[in-house]
Design a protein around this motif. Structure first.
Motif, PDB file in Angstrom:
ATOM      1  N   GLU A 192       0.829  -1.199   0.000  1.00  0.00           N
ATOM      2  CA  GLU A 192       0.000   0.000   0.000  1.00  0.00           C
ATOM      3  C   GLU A 192       0.869   1.257   0.000  1.00  0.00           C
ATOM      4  OE1 GLU A 192      -3.646   2.141   2.492  1.00  0.00           O
ATOM      5  OE2 GLU A 192      -2.859   0.201   3.153  1.00  0.00           O
ATOM      6  N   VAL A 193       1.956   1.224   0.766  1.00  0.00           N
ATOM      7  CA  VAL A 193       2.868   2.363   0.798  1.00  0.00           C
ATOM      8  C   VAL A 193       3.458   2.603  -0.591  1.00  0.00           C
ATOM      9  CG1 VAL A 193       5.048   3.245   1.711  1.00  0.00           C
ATOM     10  CG2 VAL A 193       3.428   2.100   3.235  1.00  0.00           C
ATOM     11  N   VAL A 194       3.864   1.530  -1.250  1.00  0.00           N
ATOM     12  CA  VAL A 194       4.453   1.653  -2.583  1.00  0.00           C
ATOM     13  C   VAL A 194       3.419   2.200  -3.569  1.00  0.00           C
ATOM     14  CG1 VAL A 194       5.398   0.348  -4.523  1.00  0.00           C
ATOM     15  CG2 VAL A 194       6.167  -0.142  -2.205  1.00  0.00           C
ATOM     16  N   LEU A 200       1.008   9.340  -5.621  1.00  0.00           N
ATOM     17  CA  LEU A 200       1.372  10.717  -5.279  1.00  0.00           C
ATOM     18  C   LEU A 200       2.278  11.343  -6.328  1.00  0.00           C
ATOM     19  CD1 LEU A 200       1.947  10.165  -1.471  1.00  0.00           C
ATOM     20  CD2 LEU A 200       0.393  11.882  -2.417  1.00  0.00           C
ATOM     21  N   ALA A 201       3.261  10.573  -6.788  1.00  0.00           N
ATOM     22  CA  ALA A 201       4.219  11.109  -7.758  1.00  0.00           C
ATOM     23  C   ALA A 201       3.604  11.315  -9.133  1.00  0.00           C
ATOM     24  CB  ALA A 201       5.426  10.182  -7.862  1.00  0.00           C
ATOM     25  N   CYS A 202       2.772  10.382  -9.552  1.00  0.00           N
ATOM     26  CA  CYS A 202       2.254  10.415 -10.922  1.00  0.00           C
ATOM     27  C   CYS A 202       0.958  11.202 -11.084  1.00  0.00           C
ATOM     28  CB  CYS A 202       2.035   8.989 -11.422  1.00  0.00           C
ATOM     29  SG  CYS A 202       3.567   8.039 -11.594  1.00  0.00           S
ATOM     30  N   LEU A 241       8.913   3.566  -8.364  1.00  0.00           N
ATOM     31  CA  LEU A 241       8.816   4.899  -8.954  1.00  0.00           C
ATOM     32  C   LEU A 241       9.534   4.942 -10.305  1.00  0.00           C
ATOM     33  CD1 LEU A 241       9.436   7.156  -5.822  1.00  0.00           C
ATOM     34  CD2 LEU A 241       7.325   7.063  -7.151  1.00  0.00           C
ATOM     35  N   VAL A 242      10.743   4.387 -10.333  1.00  0.00           N
ATOM     36  CA  VAL A 242      11.528   4.377 -11.572  1.00  0.00           C
ATOM     37  C   VAL A 242      10.807   3.552 -12.642  1.00  0.00           C
ATOM     38  CG1 VAL A 242      13.688   3.639 -12.625  1.00  0.00           C
ATOM     39  CG2 VAL A 242      13.708   4.771 -10.403  1.00  0.00           C
ATOM     40  N   GLU A 243      10.265   2.396 -12.242  1.00  0.00           N
ATOM     41  CA  GLU A 243       9.521   1.558 -13.171  1.00  0.00           C
ATOM     42  C   GLU A 243       8.306   2.279 -13.737  1.00  0.00           C
ATOM     43  OE1 GLU A 243       8.556  -1.883 -10.945  1.00  0.00           O
ATOM     44  OE2 GLU A 243      10.600  -2.673 -10.899  1.00  0.00           O
ATOM     45  N   VAL A 248      13.826   9.967  -9.999  1.00  0.00           N
ATOM     46  CA  VAL A 248      14.054  10.191  -8.572  1.00  0.00           C
ATOM     47  C   VAL A 248      15.329  11.008  -8.409  1.00  0.00           C
ATOM     48  CG1 VAL A 248      14.391   9.094  -6.326  1.00  0.00           C
ATOM     49  CG2 VAL A 248      12.909   8.014  -8.031  1.00  0.00           C
ATOM     50  N   GLU A 249      15.172  12.236  -7.937  1.00  0.00           N
ATOM     51  CA  GLU A 249      16.321  13.129  -7.795  1.00  0.00           C
ATOM     52  C   GLU A 249      16.038  14.162  -6.722  1.00  0.00           C
ATOM     53  OE1 GLU A 249      16.760  14.896 -11.643  1.00  0.00           O
ATOM     54  OE2 GLU A 249      15.208  16.405 -11.259  1.00  0.00           O
ATOM     55  N   ALA A 250      17.102  14.669  -6.097  1.00  0.00           N
ATOM     56  CA  ALA A 250      16.969  15.681  -5.051  1.00  0.00           C
ATOM     57  C   ALA A 250      16.392  16.971  -5.611  1.00  0.00           C
ATOM     58  CB  ALA A 250      18.328  15.945  -4.409  1.00  0.00           C
TER      59      ALA A 250
END
Length: 252
Positions: A192-194, A200-202, A241-243, A248-250
């Motif tokens: 669920e966290v993943v 959230l990101a997409c 996330l990468v998939e 993913v970057e600062a």
């Protein structure tokens, strides 16, 4: 391509006692919120984490807190604004000494625990945090919750602020975090966290505890370093996330 920062709270030990697996987490995250001695951490721990972060190219942030070692910075406190501003600046300055000695620098500031939650609604305390940041280094971005008073006041003051989201925390319909004392405040199921991280990101949104969909626009995503299995969970989040096509970057 969507880009997001992955941050975690690190250096949250004291003396011989360690809470977070700093070495392993620093191989996964892109930003490290380093405890500055007020809710956790000590001089030796701060130095060690800064050196490890610098070696791995991880951005260093000062995680500032109320002065509350016994309560891990999670107890509500009433601190006069001038005192809070001075203590925020003090924590940033202390960490920056070790960051610079390691060949890096403090690149942002994030409030911790009760202070983080307080500055969502409390204008006076939010202003005091910003005064402390300005005293230490007015160019530092502040990591904060979308819709918070801290974010609003930073914009009015011409200071930089970056919004963040929490994959492993439940949200209210108003976009705030469900208090830790309430049932279901922390999401413990790894899958669920993943899934929430990718959501959230997409999509810039997440499902609140009530089941409603709410907007949570964030440039940084926090995975708590003191959660059970934090390292493997952080790795899984980053991989997924990468998939999903997320870079993913600062942010700093």
């Amino acid at each position: 391509m969507t880009a997001i920062d992955l941050n975690a709270d690190l250096g949250e030990g004291f003396g011989r006692w360690r809470l977070t697996d700093d070495e392993q987490l620093l191989s996964v995250v892109t930003s490290a919120n380093v405890a500055c001695g007020f809710h956790a951490g000590d001089a030796a721990t701060m130095r060690r984490v800064c050196e490890l972060a610098a070696e791995r190219g991880v951005t260093i942030g000062a995680q500032v807190s109320y002065r509350d070692l016994a309560g891990f910075g999670r107890r509500a406190m009433d601190v006069p604004p001038a005192e809070l501003a001075a203590e925020v600046a003090y924590q940033i300055g202390a960490l920056d000494v070790f960051a610079r000695a390691a060949g890096a620098r403090v690149a942002y500031v994030k409030p911790h625990g009760a202070l983080y939650n307080r500055v969502v609604h409390d204008e006076e305390q939010a202003a005091a945090v910003l005064d402390g940041v300005t005293l230490a280094n007015a160019s530092l971005p502040v990591l904060c919750l979308p819709g918070s008073r801290l974010l609003e006041l930073a914009g009015k003051a011409g200071l930089s602020a970056v919004t963040e989201a929490f994959a492993d925390r439940a949200y209210t319909d108003g976009g705030t975090l469900v208090p830790r004392g309430q049932d279901g405040a922390v999401v413990t199921d790894p899958e669920e966290v993943v899934a929430r991280s990718v959501d959230l990101a997409c999509s810039g949104s997440v499902t609140a505890r009530s089941g409603a969909r709410i907007a949570v626009q964030a440039r940084s995503l926090c995975v708590h370093g003191d959660s059970p299995g934090a390292v493997e969970l952080a790795r899984l989040v980053r991989e997924r996330l990468v998939e999903s096509g997320v870079r993913v970057e600062a942010f700093a």
